[in-house]
Structure formats: C-alpha cells, structure tokens
Write a protein that holds these residues in place. Structure first.
Motif: not given
Length: 347
Positions: A124, A267, A269-270, A321, A344-347
């Motif tokens: 973030q 998918t 991801t970070h 996740g 972790t998944p990118h949001t």
C-alpha cells in the motif's frame, strides 16, 4: 607690485572618483539533491544510484535518503501502479556498500560477499505517485567484526519509510575482502570472461515471467517441470551494470522472482517477503538450474506443488490468498543459492 591674495575658500574643489560600494556578499547556493558517489554503491551508471544522502545519528546508526523514479527501465511491475519490490532489495544492497565505504572505513578497492538478504514490503506504500518517490532509510549496523583495524564483516538492519509510513524493512550480512584475499579466493575465475548465454529464452510470451521484454528474461524452460536454466544476458544494462567474475546476487533474486511469477500467473500479485541466502559464488561458465516448490495458501490447508527443491519435504503453512515459493539454484549438483518468496494478490 600688486599681490594677489586668494582666500582658502576660493580654492577649487579637486575632482575625485567616488568610491564604489563594497560588493554584496554572494548568495549561498541552495543545497541541492544529488546522488551519492556511484563508486560507493558499486554502480557504473549514475541513473542506477538510488541513494541521495547520509547522516550519522549515533553509534552505528545512520539516516539515509533515497529516491526511486516514477518509471524505471527494468524495475517495473506488470500493472505499472507500484514500485518493484526488488528495487527495495537493490536499495538495501546499495545501503550496505555505501555505509561500509563512507562510514565504516572500507577502502573502495575492497570486495564484498553478501551472505544473505531479507525484505518485507508493504504494497500500500509502494504505489507510484505523480512525482518521484523520496525515501528515508533508518539503518543500524550490528555485529561488526574486525581483523586488526580492518572491518571484516557486519550485519545491517534497515527501515525504509515514505512520508512517515513504512514502505519496506530488511537487511543483510556482508563480508569485506581485501583485493589480495579476493584474488586468492576467486582464482582462476578472476580472469575468466563473461560468456554469451547458451540459449535465448524460447517463450514467445514473456508475461508468465513478469517481464515484457525478452532482454529482461533470465530463465530458459527445461523439459523438467518447475526447473529452468539460468540464462541472463551478460550485456543487460541493469543486471550487469559492471563487469563481474560471477553471477551477481541481484540476478539470482530476479531469477527467483521470475520463477515465482510462473506459479501465480495470470493472477496479479505483490512480492511481500523475501529471504535469500547466497551459499557460494554462482559461476558464469557452469550451467545453473533454478528449481521451485510452490505452496498455495487456502482456508485451513496447504497445496504443495513438488519439485526437486531441498525444502520440499517441509511445506510451509500459509494464510489464505498467499503463495510461498521455495527457490534453489544449483551448479554441478551443488546448491549455490536458496530463497523463499511470499506473494499476495494485487488489489
């Protein structure tokens, strides 16, 4: 005879040149932002120097500044909204070398062994804004060991913040070698030229590796599942910024990241955590193979995709996740590098 008397007040005033006023003191030049000397971070290109300043704040405590550009020719992410976490790893590497030279008295002609590096990122706070990202690096050097008056090795811990928010934390262990020691350690590899990669990555779609330019790919698929040959281009302007007699550590980190991306593609991801260990030098002239074991976090269970990784017998339990990839690099059946990466998944 007549005498002419001249009153003193009648004397003409002599012509004089006015004295110029003293020059105004020069206006001090403002303190401008610049990079630290490139030699202190072992870079040839000024564009690849991320550190901009340093101040000692206590015994073995330092506060540094750094800047990441909005766009970088190599350290980019597929979604182009966040800084590449490996740019934080490169910043950690540069910080260790800079402090060794500028603050701890290690001469510029000395060499370094980076035994390990660890990194935790906070996605973030990795977002790319409208201006370059200015960073503050709070750093502590611990377990300093000396041979006589010469620094032999040290461990560094670092906290990278942006506008007061933690962007990444990490550190690593460094050993400092004199030119004589390094030359003796590296014989005969010190005089061995960097070869051309044996093959070009055969994929026509580099996206599964997280890179869009073929030049940036460092892996070539093999017939064995979850196994690649390490084939970086030795003329890459970033990964091989300067001549080396071994595969640079950042190339191995990039290989680990690209191998990890194949497990999570497509998918987004970070990369959130990285723990890497360099067991020995990875040589240019010997084929290097990258193998992976992948663990997917699910609700109350783990799903392990097995390969020949040495850690495959002990899968890691992860939270929903997340994805954890264990990476091993081998030469002549000898492990030279291991890493554990969590995404972790990118949001």
């Amino acid at each position: 005879m007549t005498l002419l008397t001249v009153h003193p007040d009648n004397h003409p005033t002599p012509h004089t040149t006015p004295t110029p006023p003293p020059p105004a003191p020069p206006t001090p030049m403002p303190r401008l932002t610049t990079t630290v000397p490139r030699e202190y971070v072992h870079r040839k290109s000024l564009a690849e120097v991320f550190l901009t300043g340093s101040e000692k704040t206590g015994d073995n405590h330092y506060t540094l500044t750094a800047q990441w550009p909005r766009t970088h020719t190599f350290y980019t992410t597929p979604h182009a909204t966040h800084h590449d976490p490996l740019q934080a790893a490169e910043t950690i590497r540069q910080t260790g070398l800079y402090l060794a030279h500028a603050e701890l008295g290690v001469p510029l002609d000395h060499h370094f062994l980076m035994w390990n590096i660890h990194l935790t990122t906070h996605p973030q706070h990795l977002t790319i804004g409208p201006t370059p990202t200015d960073l503050t690096l709070t750093t502590t050097c611990t377990t300093l060991r000396y041979k006589g008056k010469r620094l032999a090795d040290f461990t560094m811990h670092i906290n990278i913040t942006r506008n007061g928010h933690t962007t990444a934390t990490g550190g690593g262990q460094f050993t400092c070698l004199t030119p004589t020691t390094y030359h003796r350690l590296r014989q005969p590899h010190t005089h061995q030229p960097t070869p051309t990669p044996p093959t070009t990555p055969t994929t026509t779609d580099p996206t599964p590796y997280g890179r869009h330019l073929p030049l940036d790919l460092v892996l070539t698929p093999t017939p064995t599942p979850h196994t690649w040959q390490l084939t970086p281009n030795p003329h890459h302007p970033i990964l091989f910024d300067h001549t080396t007699d071994h595969i640079p550590g950042m190339v191995l980190l990039e290989a680990a990241r690209q191998a990890t991306h194949t497990h999570t593609h497509p998918t987004p991801t970070h990369l959130t955590t990285l723990h890497a260990t360099f067991h020995r030098y990875t040589e240019h002239h010997t084929p290097t193979y990258i193998t992976t074991t992948h663990t997917t976090g699910t609700a109350g269970a783990t799903d392990t995709t097995s390969s020949d990784d040495a850690d495959s017998d002990s899968p890691t339990t992860t939270t929903p996740g997340t994805h954890t990839t264990h990476v091993t690099a081998t030469q002549n059946n000898t492990t030279t590098f291991t890493a554990h990466l969590t995404t972790t998944p990118h949001t």
